[in-house]
Design a protein around this motif. Structure first.
Motif, PDB file in Angstrom:
ATOM      1  N   GLY A  23      -2.584   6.812  -2.389  1.00 59.03           N
ATOM      2  CA  GLY A  23      -2.810   5.888  -3.082  1.00 59.03           C
ATOM      3  C   GLY A  23      -4.622   5.724  -2.966  1.00 59.03           C
ATOM      4  N   VAL A  24      -5.439   5.756  -1.778  1.00 61.79           N
ATOM      5  CA  VAL A  24      -6.711   5.947  -1.051  1.00 61.79           C
ATOM      6  C   VAL A  24      -7.644   7.120  -2.340  1.00 61.79           C
ATOM      7  CG1 VAL A  24      -9.069   6.701  -0.102  1.00 61.79           C
ATOM      8  CG2 VAL A  24      -6.599   5.253   1.091  1.00 61.79           C
ATOM      9  N   MET A  25      -7.120   8.057  -2.211  1.00 66.58           N
ATOM     10  CA  MET A  25      -7.452   9.062  -2.974  1.00 66.58           C
ATOM     11  C   MET A  25      -7.659   8.822  -5.136  1.00 66.58           C
ATOM     12  SD  MET A  25      -6.531  12.422  -2.082  1.00 66.58           S
ATOM     13  CE  MET A  25      -6.480  13.337  -4.089  1.00 66.58           C
ATOM     14  N   ALA A  26      -6.522   7.775  -5.095  1.00 66.51           N
ATOM     15  CA  ALA A  26      -6.094   6.720  -6.750  1.00 66.51           C
ATOM     16  C   ALA A  26      -7.119   6.674  -7.131  1.00 66.51           C
ATOM     17  CB  ALA A  26      -5.018   7.165  -7.010  1.00 66.51           C
ATOM     18  N   ALA A  27      -8.029   5.369  -5.745  1.00 62.01           N
ATOM     19  CA  ALA A  27      -8.140   4.002  -6.109  1.00 62.01           C
ATOM     20  C   ALA A  27      -9.706   4.420  -5.774  1.00 62.01           C
ATOM     21  CB  ALA A  27      -8.459   3.223  -4.322  1.00 62.01           C
ATOM     22  N   GLY A  28      -9.998   5.475  -5.163  1.00 65.68           N
ATOM     23  CA  GLY A  28     -11.478   5.946  -5.202  1.00 65.68           C
ATOM     24  C   GLY A  28     -11.536   6.753  -6.597  1.00 65.68           C
ATOM     25  N   VAL A  29     -10.976   7.244  -7.268  1.00 56.77           N
ATOM     26  CA  VAL A  29     -10.929   7.967  -8.813  1.00 56.77           C
ATOM     27  C   VAL A  29     -11.204   6.654  -9.904  1.00 56.77           C
ATOM     28  CG1 VAL A  29     -10.165   9.152 -10.575  1.00 56.77           C
ATOM     29  CG2 VAL A  29      -9.964   9.699  -8.062  1.00 56.77           C
ATOM     30  N   LEU A  30     -10.393   5.809  -9.526  1.00 56.79           N
ATOM     31  CA  LEU A  30     -10.965   4.275 -10.343  1.00 56.79           C
ATOM     32  C   LEU A  30     -12.034   4.371 -10.620  1.00 56.79           C
ATOM     33  CD1 LEU A  30      -6.680   2.623 -11.028  1.00 56.79           C
ATOM     34  CD2 LEU A  30      -8.490   3.741 -12.406  1.00 56.79           C
ATOM     35  N   ILE A  31     -12.674   3.565  -8.957  1.00 58.75           N
ATOM     36  CA  ILE A  31     -14.018   3.039  -8.694  1.00 58.75           C
ATOM     37  C   ILE A  31     -14.825   3.620 -10.050  1.00 58.75           C
ATOM     38  CG2 ILE A  31     -14.542   2.549  -6.305  1.00 58.75           C
ATOM     39  CD1 ILE A  31     -12.980   1.055  -5.185  1.00 58.75           C
ATOM     40  N   TRP A  32     -14.738   4.960  -8.301  1.00 63.39           N
ATOM     41  CA  TRP A  32     -15.644   6.142  -9.121  1.00 63.39           C
ATOM     42  C   TRP A  32     -16.310   6.005 -11.068  1.00 63.39           C
ATOM     43  CZ3 TRP A  32     -15.375  11.382 -11.254  1.00 63.39           C
ATOM     44  CH2 TRP A  32     -16.540  11.952 -12.217  1.00 63.39           C
ATOM     45  N   SER A  33     -14.748   6.226 -11.495  1.00 59.80           N
ATOM     46  CA  SER A  33     -14.976   6.830 -12.999  1.00 59.80           C
ATOM     47  C   SER A  33     -15.042   5.114 -13.123  1.00 59.80           C
ATOM     48  CB  SER A  33     -13.749   7.029 -13.326  1.00 59.80           C
ATOM     49  OG  SER A  33     -12.574   6.279 -12.666  1.00 59.80           O
ATOM     50  N   LEU A  34     -14.810   4.041 -12.955  1.00 64.07           N
ATOM     51  CA  LEU A  34     -15.448   2.233 -13.615  1.00 64.07           C
ATOM     52  C   LEU A  34     -16.624   2.276 -13.304  1.00 64.07           C
ATOM     53  CD1 LEU A  34     -11.650   0.222 -13.993  1.00 64.07           C
ATOM     54  CD2 LEU A  34     -13.475   1.237 -15.310  1.00 64.07           C
ATOM     55  N   SER A  35     -17.727   2.987 -11.347  1.00 65.43           N
ATOM     56  CA  SER A  35     -19.083   2.088 -11.370  1.00 65.43           C
ATOM     57  C   SER A  35     -19.617   2.109 -12.481  1.00 65.43           C
ATOM     58  CB  SER A  35     -19.026   3.516 -10.363  1.00 65.43           C
ATOM     59  OG  SER A  35     -18.910   4.675 -11.025  1.00 65.43           O
ATOM     60  N   ASP A  36     -19.604   2.972 -13.753  1.00 69.42           N
ATOM     61  CA  ASP A  36     -20.755   2.901 -14.647  1.00 69.42           C
ATOM     62  C   ASP A  36     -20.513   1.908 -15.885  1.00 69.42           C
ATOM     63  OD1 ASP A  36     -19.453   5.004 -15.271  1.00 69.42           O
ATOM     64  OD2 ASP A  36     -20.764   6.189 -15.685  1.00 69.42           O
ATOM     65  N   TRP A  37     -19.123   1.530 -15.352  1.00 72.32           N
ATOM     66  CA  TRP A  37     -18.876  -0.303 -17.054  1.00 72.32           C
ATOM     67  C   TRP A  37     -19.899  -0.846 -16.586  1.00 72.32           C
ATOM     68  CZ3 TRP A  37     -14.953  -3.699 -16.362  1.00 72.32           C
ATOM     69  CH2 TRP A  37     -14.538  -4.215 -18.082  1.00 72.32           C
ATOM     70  N   THR A  64      18.617  -5.256   7.292  1.00 73.78           N
ATOM     71  CA  THR A  64      16.957  -3.880   7.477  1.00 73.78           C
ATOM     72  C   THR A  64      17.156  -3.099   7.273  1.00 73.78           C
ATOM     73  OG1 THR A  64      17.458  -4.274   9.951  1.00 73.78           O
ATOM     74  CG2 THR A  64      16.468  -6.596   8.463  1.00 73.78           C
ATOM     75  N   VAL A  65      15.857  -2.937   6.417  1.00 77.64           N
ATOM     76  CA  VAL A  65      15.384  -1.298   5.747  1.00 77.64           C
ATOM     77  C   VAL A  65      14.094  -1.200   6.909  1.00 77.64           C
ATOM     78  CG1 VAL A  65      16.694  -1.187   4.277  1.00 77.64           C
ATOM     79  CG2 VAL A  65      14.346  -2.254   3.699  1.00 77.64           C
ATOM     80  N   GLU A  66      13.768   0.063   6.878  1.00 73.47           N
ATOM     81  CA  GLU A  66      12.530   0.642   7.419  1.00 73.47           C
ATOM     82  C   GLU A  66      11.630   0.927   6.208  1.00 73.47           C
ATOM     83  OE1 GLU A  66       9.672   1.161   9.445  1.00 73.47           O
ATOM     84  OE2 GLU A  66      11.670   0.820  10.517  1.00 73.47           O
ATOM     85  N   PRO A  67      10.715  -0.001   5.972  1.00 73.90           N
ATOM     86  CA  PRO A  67       9.615   0.557   5.691  1.00 73.90           C
ATOM     87  C   PRO A  67       8.810   1.378   4.500  1.00 73.90           C
ATOM     88  CG  PRO A  67       8.712  -1.831   6.696  1.00 73.90           C
ATOM     89  CD  PRO A  67      10.156  -1.105   7.096  1.00 73.90           C
ATOM     90  N   PHE A  68       9.000   2.233   6.141  1.00 78.15           N
ATOM     91  CA  PHE A  68       7.597   3.740   6.446  1.00 78.15           C
ATOM     92  C   PHE A  68       8.797   4.497   6.553  1.00 78.15           C
ATOM     93  CE2 PHE A  68       5.326  -0.086   7.414  1.00 78.15           C
ATOM     94  CZ  PHE A  68       4.287  -0.519   6.496  1.00 78.15           C
ATOM     95  N   ASN A  69       8.423   5.226   6.075  1.00 76.55           N
ATOM     96  CA  ASN A  69       9.136   6.717   6.370  1.00 76.55           C
ATOM     97  C   ASN A  69       8.238   8.055   6.754  1.00 76.55           C
ATOM     98  OD1 ASN A  69       8.668   7.255   4.210  1.00 76.55           O
ATOM     99  ND2 ASN A  69      10.494   7.598   3.159  1.00 76.55           N
ATOM    100  N   ARG A  70       8.106   8.872   6.865  1.00 75.92           N
ATOM    101  CA  ARG A  70       7.510  10.302   6.901  1.00 75.92           C
ATOM    102  C   ARG A  70       6.712  10.240   5.771  1.00 75.92           C
ATOM    103  NH1 ARG A  70       9.631  15.345   6.655  1.00 75.92           N
ATOM    104  NH2 ARG A  70      11.104  14.190   5.652  1.00 75.92           N
ATOM    105  N   ASN A  71       6.929   9.825   4.735  1.00 78.76           N
ATOM    106  CA  ASN A  71       5.688  10.068   3.944  1.00 78.76           C
ATOM    107  C   ASN A  71       4.335   9.159   3.714  1.00 78.76           C
ATOM    108  OD1 ASN A  71       7.752  11.984   2.623  1.00 78.76           O
ATOM    109  ND2 ASN A  71       8.076  10.940   1.430  1.00 78.76           N
ATOM    110  N   LEU A  72       4.667   8.630   4.729  1.00 78.19           N
ATOM    111  CA  LEU A  72       3.695   6.956   4.642  1.00 78.19           C
ATOM    112  C   LEU A  72       2.471   8.099   4.538  1.00 78.19           C
ATOM    113  CD1 LEU A  72       2.540   4.200   5.315  1.00 78.19           C
ATOM    114  CD2 LEU A  72       3.450   5.275   7.535  1.00 78.19           C
ATOM    115  N   ILE A  73       1.949   8.738   5.435  1.00 79.07           N
ATOM    116  CA  ILE A  73       0.267   9.251   5.801  1.00 79.07           C
ATOM    117  C   ILE A  73      -0.196   9.787   4.094  1.00 79.07           C
ATOM    118  CG2 ILE A  73      -1.218  11.311   6.512  1.00 79.07           C
ATOM    119  CD1 ILE A  73       0.575  10.473   9.263  1.00 79.07           C
TER     120      ILE A  73
END
Lengths: 412, 174
Positions: free
Chosen positions: B99-113, B84-93
């Motif tokens: 990830g949230v920022m990338a998703a936000g950019v994608l949604i923002w840029s695609l919002s008027d598609w 078993t491995v620990e799937p999360f480490n210090r870089n989680l946050i």
């Protein structure tokens, strides 16, 4: 439509019935599709019952025994008794086994076999789904059986099953290569990946010539690599009893073991059916094109190839792992690659010629390649054997023990 | 609701749920098995789009080859009994933020598609695209050069792999 067809009659009757009960067109269609899938799947699982009887009886005859003969005439009801025994056995699970994969593995194994029958044509019209990529689809669902072997071997928490799974995966992945390459030959000859189109291409438009006459070498490579792909003797390294007890399914008991056995038998049967379809014209045969004759021809050809698989299983000794890999990578893969490159060239050279010229040049190319490659392989095999003999001379692996008489001689 | 929509929802839920399982499982083999389920769900969605060829190729390549390779690699390099491995480490946050920022950019840029609100045009032909694909790949006006370059690259990789795996002659006799 030629005459009466029971499948279409029943499905029409069910349609009318469901529509009469007030079901919408859509619900009726979906229900009928589900019933069709259920009937095909169950029918194939029932064939497994017949196959176990054939296997036991055939093996008995090959070994000069009588085989099952107590339950019913010629023991035909024996499979029912076997199935009852399997169902009532204790369903064990080894300590430390991974429950999730352990339970899922036999299901995946059977799933991968039954899925293939969705595209196999029993007669001209009886086909689950005439996909345009049927052959590729069969190859794709067949790859789930590797996942099943892997899951079973790993989750059993047993060294034997893990080694069996590793061997199995190495063998299955290796033999997929010549299997797919030889599958491509009928695809190329028929100019289609649809399973029914391949059967149709062996009809009147090809002068009624089955592909076995045009590509006998591809048929042989296909047959051998499909036997290896199923993992039955002489290629049953993944369950070699003397080395691995029973390989990847050593820890399985009861109905879970039964599912693995069903998957193995039905896999052989599927490959036999594919052999009949790809190289022997599927449901084509002499006589009028009526459904019962087509069904008869299809099952006759399939049974012949299934019996050939049993025959070779009971006749040939098991190969060693190095022989297995050498046969695959040093012989079958190069030969099938040459075949796949040569046959389009011949097709191109013979364009515009009569059909019989085309057929004759294809088959002579196959036969010449067969003879040349076998001669080369035999020569290289002799060289290897000489080298091995020279290498091991002077340091014998096992020394013959002295007879008691020889030991006593100096004392006397 | 159309049955095809029900199948789509089941397939999409399968993809999303099993993708989440892949990154949260502690057992690496379980993660790999969920990866197979994710890839299978993607194949289901290809079938719904009538792209049967892509669905089948998805199963052959990703499940038949890549997933098996991943499982084999895990079993050979790790403890085969299921470390078993620990799937999360210090870089989680930080990773979550990214990830949230990338998703936000994608949604923002695609919002008027306009593609989200408009209906996609119907496909020209039914489903026979394999022939077109083959012609495109091997015609000089199409993608012949990239195809050949990719083939040469793969061949070079194959030969290199064989060379690396080849037994060293000087060590063999010991």
């Amino acid at each position: 439509m030629q005459g009466f067809d029971p499948v279409f009659a029943v499905s029409e009757w069910l349609r009318e019935l469901l529509l009469g009960w007030g079901a919408s067109e859509l619900v009726t269609r979906v229900t009928l599709q589900f019933i069709g899938a259920f009937v095909v799947g169950m029918g194939i699982m029932l064939i497994f019952v017949v196959l176990t009887w054939v296997e036991r009886k055939g093996a008995a005859r090959f070994q000069d025994r009588i085989g099952p003969n107590r339950v019913g005439p010629y023991g035909v009801i024996q499979p029912i008794a076997d199935a009852l025994k399997m169902l009532t056995k204790e369903d064990t699970r080894p300590k430390g086994a991974d429950a999730f994969s352990y339970v899922l593995a036999p299901i995946v194994a059977v799933f991968s076999v039954l899925m293939a029958w969705a595209v196999i044509p029993f007669t001209e019209k009886w086909i689950g789904a005439d996909l345009s990529v049927g052959i590729l689809y069969i190859a794709a669902v067949g790859s789930f059986s590797i996942v099943a072997v892997m899951m079973a071997g790993w989750s059993s928490n047993n060294k034997y099953s893990l080694i069996g799974a590793f061997r199995g995966v190495a063998q299955l992945i290796s033999y997929e290569v010549p299997l797919f390459l030889s599958l491509l030959v009928p695809v190329f000859l028929a100019r289609s990946m649809g399973v029914n189109s391949i059967v149709n291409a062996q009809g009147a438009e090809n002068g009624g010539v089955w592909f076995i006459l045009m590509a006998p070498l591809a048929a042989i490579i296909y047959f051998v690599s499909s036997m290896a792909e199923v993992g039955r003797a002489p290629f049953d390294l993944l369950e070699a009893e003397s080395e691995l007890v029973a390989g990847y399914h050593v820890e399985y008991s009861g109905i879970k073991f039964g599912l693995f056995q069903a998957a193995e038998f039905l896999h052989s049967f599927t490959f036999a059916a594919l052999m009949a379809i790809l190289f022997f014209g599927g449901w084509r045969g002499p006589g009028p094109d009526v459904w019962y004759l087509q069904l008869f021809w299809f099952f006759l050809k399939t049974s012949v190839f299934y019996l050939m698989i049993i025959w070779s299983r009971l006749t040939f000794p098991r190969v060693r792992i190095d022989q297995l890999m050498n046969l695959n990578w040093k012989f079958m893969v190069p030969v099938s690659l040459i075949l796949l490159m040569g046959m389009p060239l011949i097709e191109y050279a013979a364009r515009g010629a009569d059909n019989w010229v085309r057929v004759a040049s294809h088959s002579s190319f196959n036969i010449v390649l067969f003879v040349v490659s076998f001669a080369l392989a035999a020569r290289s095999d002799r060289k290897t054997q000489t080298r091995e003999r020279v290498r091991f001379e002077g340091r014998p692996v096992a020394v013959m023990p002295k007879t008691p008489a020889a030991e006593e001689e100096p004392a006397a | 609701m159309e049955p095809i929509q029900i199948v789509f929802l089941i397939g999409a839920a399968l993809v999303v749920v099993s993708a989440v399982m892949v990154v949260t499982r502690r057992n690496l083999i379980h993660a790999a098995l969920y990866l197979i389920l994710t890839l299978f769900g993607v194949a289901v969605i290809f079938v719904l789009l009538q792209a049967y060829y892509w669905a089948v190729i998805q199963v052959v390549v990703y499940i038949g080859a890549i997933a098996i390779l991943i499982i084999m690699a895990i079993m050979v390099t790790r403890d085969v009994t299921g470390e078993t491995v620990e799937p999360f480490n210090r870089n989680l946050i930080g990773a979550a933020l990214l990830g949230v920022m990338a998703a936000g950019v994608l949604i923002w840029s695609l919002s008027d598609w306009p593609g989200f609100s408009a209906l996609a045009p119907a496909a020209e032909t039914g489903e026979i695209v394999v022939q077109d694909l083959g012609v495109q790949l091997f015609s000089a006006e199409g993608y012949l050069l990239p195809t050949i370059l990719a083939s040469v690259l793969l061949l070079a990789a194959l030969i290199a792999a064989i060379r690396i795996a080849f037994p060293n002659e000087t060590e063999e006799d010991n």
